[in-house]
Write a protein that holds these residues in place. Structure first.
Motif, PDB file in Angstrom:
ATOM      1  N   GLU A   2       0.812  -1.202   0.000  1.00  0.00           N
ATOM      2  CA  GLU A   2       0.000   0.000   0.000  1.00  0.00           C
ATOM      3  C   GLU A   2       0.856   1.266   0.000  1.00  0.00           C
ATOM      4  N   LYS A   3       0.357   2.273  -0.720  1.00  0.00           N
ATOM      5  CA  LYS A   3       0.989   3.578  -0.702  1.00  0.00           C
ATOM      6  C   LYS A   3       0.457   4.343   0.506  1.00  0.00           C
ATOM      7  N   ARG A   4       1.093   5.478   0.802  1.00  0.00           N
ATOM      8  CA  ARG A   4       0.530   6.353   1.836  1.00  0.00           C
ATOM      9  C   ARG A   4      -0.736   6.981   1.258  1.00  0.00           C
ATOM     10  N   ILE A   5      -1.861   6.764   1.904  1.00  0.00           N
ATOM     11  CA  ILE A   5      -3.148   7.121   1.318  1.00  0.00           C
ATOM     12  C   ILE A   5      -3.862   8.168   2.163  1.00  0.00           C
ATOM     13  N   ASP A   6      -4.318   9.227   1.501  1.00  0.00           N
ATOM     14  CA  ASP A   6      -5.116  10.261   2.144  1.00  0.00           C
ATOM     15  C   ASP A   6      -6.585   9.866   1.998  1.00  0.00           C
ATOM     16  N   VAL A   7      -7.114   9.188   3.011  1.00  0.00           N
ATOM     17  CA  VAL A   7      -8.483   8.692   2.950  1.00  0.00           C
ATOM     18  C   VAL A   7      -9.473   9.833   2.756  1.00  0.00           C
ATOM     19  N   GLY A   8      -9.270  10.929   3.460  1.00  0.00           N
ATOM     20  CA  GLY A   8     -10.188  12.063   3.359  1.00  0.00           C
ATOM     21  C   GLY A   8     -10.268  12.617   1.954  1.00  0.00           C
ATOM     22  N   GLU A   9      -9.144  12.648   1.270  1.00  0.00           N
ATOM     23  CA  GLU A   9      -9.128  13.166  -0.094  1.00  0.00           C
ATOM     24  C   GLU A   9      -9.915  12.256  -1.038  1.00  0.00           C
ATOM     25  N   HIS A  10      -9.782  10.970  -0.835  1.00  0.00           N
ATOM     26  CA  HIS A  10     -10.527  10.031  -1.682  1.00  0.00           C
ATOM     27  C   HIS A  10     -12.024  10.095  -1.390  1.00  0.00           C
ATOM     28  N   VAL A  11     -12.389  10.275  -0.135  1.00  0.00           N
ATOM     29  CA  VAL A  11     -13.799  10.401   0.229  1.00  0.00           C
ATOM     30  C   VAL A  11     -14.386  11.676  -0.378  1.00  0.00           C
ATOM     31  N   LYS A  12     -13.574  12.731  -0.419  1.00  0.00           N
ATOM     32  CA  LYS A  12     -14.037  13.988  -1.009  1.00  0.00           C
ATOM     33  C   LYS A  12     -14.319  13.815  -2.501  1.00  0.00           C
ATOM     34  N   LYS A  13     -13.462  13.060  -3.189  1.00  0.00           N
ATOM     35  CA  LYS A  13     -13.642  12.830  -4.624  1.00  0.00           C
ATOM     36  C   LYS A  13     -14.768  11.842  -4.904  1.00  0.00           C
ATOM     37  N   GLN A  14     -14.903  10.868  -4.019  1.00  0.00           N
ATOM     38  CA  GLN A  14     -15.923   9.827  -4.177  1.00  0.00           C
ATOM     39  C   GLN A  14     -16.706   9.721  -2.869  1.00  0.00           C
ATOM     40  N   PRO A  15     -17.715  10.581  -2.667  1.00  0.00           N
ATOM     41  CA  PRO A  15     -18.461  10.600  -1.400  1.00  0.00           C
ATOM     42  C   PRO A  15     -19.070   9.251  -1.009  1.00  0.00           C
ATOM     43  N   ILE A  16     -19.291   8.389  -1.994  1.00  0.00           N
ATOM     44  CA  ILE A  16     -19.865   7.076  -1.687  1.00  0.00           C
ATOM     45  C   ILE A  16     -18.951   6.276  -0.763  1.00  0.00           C
ATOM     46  N   LEU A  17     -17.665   6.620  -0.741  1.00  0.00           N
ATOM     47  CA  LEU A  17     -16.730   5.908   0.130  1.00  0.00           C
ATOM     48  C   LEU A  17     -17.026   6.157   1.606  1.00  0.00           C
ATOM     49  N   ARG A  18     -17.674   7.270   1.932  1.00  0.00           N
ATOM     50  CA  ARG A  18     -18.088   7.498   3.317  1.00  0.00           C
ATOM     51  C   ARG A  18     -19.114   6.459   3.726  1.00  0.00           C
ATOM     52  N   SER A  19     -20.063   6.168   2.841  1.00  0.00           N
ATOM     53  CA  SER A  19     -21.055   5.127   3.136  1.00  0.00           C
ATOM     54  C   SER A  19     -20.409   3.751   3.185  1.00  0.00           C
ATOM     55  N   VAL A  20     -19.401   3.535   2.345  1.00  0.00           N
ATOM     56  CA  VAL A  20     -18.650   2.280   2.380  1.00  0.00           C
ATOM     57  C   VAL A  20     -17.986   2.118   3.740  1.00  0.00           C
ATOM     58  N   MET A  21     -17.386   3.181   4.242  1.00  0.00           N
ATOM     59  CA  MET A  21     -16.730   3.141   5.549  1.00  0.00           C
ATOM     60  C   MET A  21     -17.725   2.879   6.674  1.00  0.00           C
ATOM     61  N   ASP A  22     -18.961   3.326   6.472  1.00  0.00           N
ATOM     62  CA  ASP A  22     -20.013   3.105   7.471  1.00  0.00           C
ATOM     63  C   ASP A  22     -20.686   1.741   7.302  1.00  0.00           C
ATOM     64  N   GLN A  23     -20.161   0.928   6.369  1.00  0.00           N
ATOM     65  CA  GLN A  23     -20.670  -0.422   6.087  1.00  0.00           C
ATOM     66  C   GLN A  23     -22.142  -0.409   5.683  1.00  0.00           C
ATOM     67  N   LYS A  24     -22.510   0.594   4.900  1.00  0.00           N
ATOM     68  CA  LYS A  24     -23.854   0.646   4.347  1.00  0.00           C
ATOM     69  C   LYS A  24     -23.873  -0.062   2.997  1.00  0.00           C
ATOM     70  N   SER A  25     -25.017  -0.597   2.654  1.00  0.00           N
ATOM     71  CA  SER A  25     -25.172  -1.234   1.349  1.00  0.00           C
ATOM     72  C   SER A  25     -25.280  -0.145   0.286  1.00  0.00           C
ATOM     73  N   VAL A  26     -24.358  -0.145  -0.667  1.00  0.00           N
ATOM     74  CA  VAL A  26     -24.309   0.923  -1.669  1.00  0.00           C
ATOM     75  C   VAL A  26     -24.233   0.332  -3.083  1.00  0.00           C
ATOM     76  N   LEU A  27     -24.582   1.167  -4.069  1.00  0.00           N
ATOM     77  CA  LEU A  27     -24.378   0.830  -5.476  1.00  0.00           C
ATOM     78  C   LEU A  27     -23.469   1.898  -6.069  1.00  0.00           C
ATOM     79  N   TRP A  28     -22.285   1.474  -6.509  1.00  0.00           N
ATOM     80  CA  TRP A  28     -21.318   2.362  -7.153  1.00  0.00           C
ATOM     81  C   TRP A  28     -21.377   2.135  -8.654  1.00  0.00           C
ATOM     82  N   LEU A  29     -21.684   3.194  -9.397  1.00  0.00           N
ATOM     83  CA  LEU A  29     -21.715   3.097 -10.855  1.00  0.00           C
ATOM     84  C   LEU A  29     -20.393   3.591 -11.412  1.00  0.00           C
ATOM     85  N   ASN A  30     -19.790   2.803 -12.246  1.00  0.00           N
ATOM     86  CA  ASN A  30     -18.446   3.064 -12.752  1.00  0.00           C
ATOM     87  C   ASN A  30     -18.428   4.255 -13.711  1.00  0.00           C
ATOM     88  N   PRO A  31     -17.784   5.365 -13.346  1.00  0.00           N
ATOM     89  CA  PRO A  31     -17.758   6.546 -14.229  1.00  0.00           C
ATOM     90  C   PRO A  31     -16.927   6.346 -15.487  1.00  0.00           C
TER      91      PRO A  31
END
Length: 437
Positions: A2-31
């Motif tokens: 793993e690289k050094r990862i800025d989780v907050g930055e990735h969540v900002k770009k892909q807000p669905i990752l916040r729901s992923v972190m909360d273990q919610k059932s989500v549907l991610w559509l591939n851009p």
């Protein structure tokens, strides 16, 4: 690594990752999805599918001798499940449309799971390579029955096939490998079920148990294999041979749809839902389906809420350089075949433009769906195989997803026929809410 990862930055770009972190059932559509991908994809050509189909054909007579229960081809049924469709529509208040089909890879002979496709194919390829190298076959020879000769067995027993597995890939490699005469060593991660370990031992397979997760079990298998010149490592994370074996299933599905009079076109697209661990099985099938149906098929991966490795890898574009643990998830799930924390970079890069999306599902839902399928259709699948069952619900409910009203929905049932009776009963009781585990 793993690289050094800025989780907050990735969540900002892909807000669905916040729901992923909360273990919610989500549907991610591939851009980055492309309806009409250009083949080859990342230098991977559809010739691999043709080669796999030919290899399966060459080995089929031999398989029928080793396993008399194989009467036809190495294929699984495609079944309509109308009662389960009604259950889903009632439970989730959606209109799924007709038909809802189940691809019964749990009924694949011998190994009882989707892993029979990739695992068998890679072992076949290795056996074929050795036989060609040692003069037991020539490049024009079609009689592969010679691979059952004493000379072939003497050759094969000199080699060990090693693999890291959460369970089903190890079962497929172990069963076909030992049947051909190879030594087989399966490195099992901590989440692997005890009954799968016991079944492997009954077939003469060396089982190496690890207290770690899948990724570290694979690494241990790789290192041990590299230290032995007579060892062949099946790399679940990067193998083109595994991938090709899975991809060959696409033409099988096309033939079965044709036999049912189901035509796939732009007005009636095909939606396919595939449980996903490290990505090889669902990735290979997606590659094959896109080569056959092009823009008229949409493939979705299904992952546990605690182990959405491919979703995290694709959403961040970091692939194997990120794990679910980085996003605060523990990678612990009863869906042992899907308990993977770090995705395959090989598969992830190929899926960047082929995959329509990924959704997640909780363990509790897996067991409820397991129970519903059993009571409505009298079909038993292991928990991980139920991950695809919520797919039609997720896509039909999506406000911005591709339209599904006229779609043909196929849920890929990845395993379950080998589960012992007492464990089946426990799973069913859990699905009915009668027991906690």
């Amino acid at each position: 690594m793993e690289k050094r990862i800025d989780v907050g930055e990735h969540v900002k770009k892909q807000p669905i990752l916040r729901s992923v972190m909360d273990q919610k059932s989500v549907l991610w559509l591939n851009p980055d999805y492309k309806a009409k991908p250009d083949f080859p994809v990342h230098d991977l050509n559809t010739q691999i599918i043709i080669d796999a189909q030919n290899r399966f054909k060459n080995f089929l007579p031999l398989l029928r001798v080793l396993f008399p229960e194989i009467e036809g081809d190495l294929q699984s049924p495609l079944s309509e499940i109308p009662q389960m469709k009604k259950e889903l529509e009632k439970k989730y208040s959606v209109n799924i449309g007709d038909p809802l089909l189940l691809k019964r890879d749990d009924q694949l002979p011998v190994a009882g799971s989707i892993k029979a496709r990739g695992g068998f194919h890679e072992v076949f390829a290795f056996a074929e390579h050795l036989a060609l190298t040692h003069g037991l076959l020539n490049s024009n020879q079609e009689n592969y029955m010679q691979l059952l000769s004493d000379k072939a067995k003497q050759l094969f027993r000199q080699y060990t096939i090693a693999v890291g597995s959460t369970g089903n890939l190890g079962l497929s490699i172990g069963m076909i490998g030992t049947a051909l005469g190879f030594q087989v060593a399966v490195h099992m991660s901590a989440d692997a079920k005890e009954w799968k370990k016991n079944l492997l031992r009954q077939h003469g397979v060396k089982v190496v148990e690890h207290a770690s997760d899948y990724t570290l079990a694979v690494e241990a298998a790789r290192k041990e294999s590299e230290a032995d010149k007579q060892s062949y490592f099946v790399d679940d994370e990067n193998s083109q041979l595994l991938f090709a074996g899975y991809a060959a299933a696409a033409n099988e599905l096309k033939t079965q749809l044709d036999e049912k009079g189901i035509e796939i076109h732009s007005g009636q697209p095909l939606f396919v839902y595939l449980p996903c661990g490290v990505g090889g099985g669902p990735g290979g099938i997606t590659f094959g389906l896109k080569s056959v149906f092009g823009a008229d098929v949409h493939c979705f991966f299904a992952e546990p809420t605690s182990s959405p490795a491919m979703l995290v890898g694709l959403a961040t574009k970091l692939h194997n350089h990120v794990s679910v643990q980085v996003f605060g998830l523990d990678n612990k799930t009863e869906a042992d075949g899907l308990a993977v924390g770090t995705p395959s970079a090989f598969v992830g890069t190929i899926m960047e433009e082929l995959l329509s999306g990924i959704y997640t599902i909780t363990d509790e839902e897996l067991f409820r769906l397991l129970y519903s399928l059993s009571t409505s259709e009298n079909i038993f699948l292991e928990p991980s195989a139920l991950a695809g069952m919520k797919g039609p619900v997720m896509t039909s409910s999506a406000s911005k997803g591709p339209g599904t009203n006229q779609a043909v929905h196929v849920v890929w049932a990845t395993g379950g026929s080998l589960v012992p009776g007492e464990i089946r009963e426990n799973f069913l009781q859990r699905g009915a809410g009668l027991v906690d585990r």
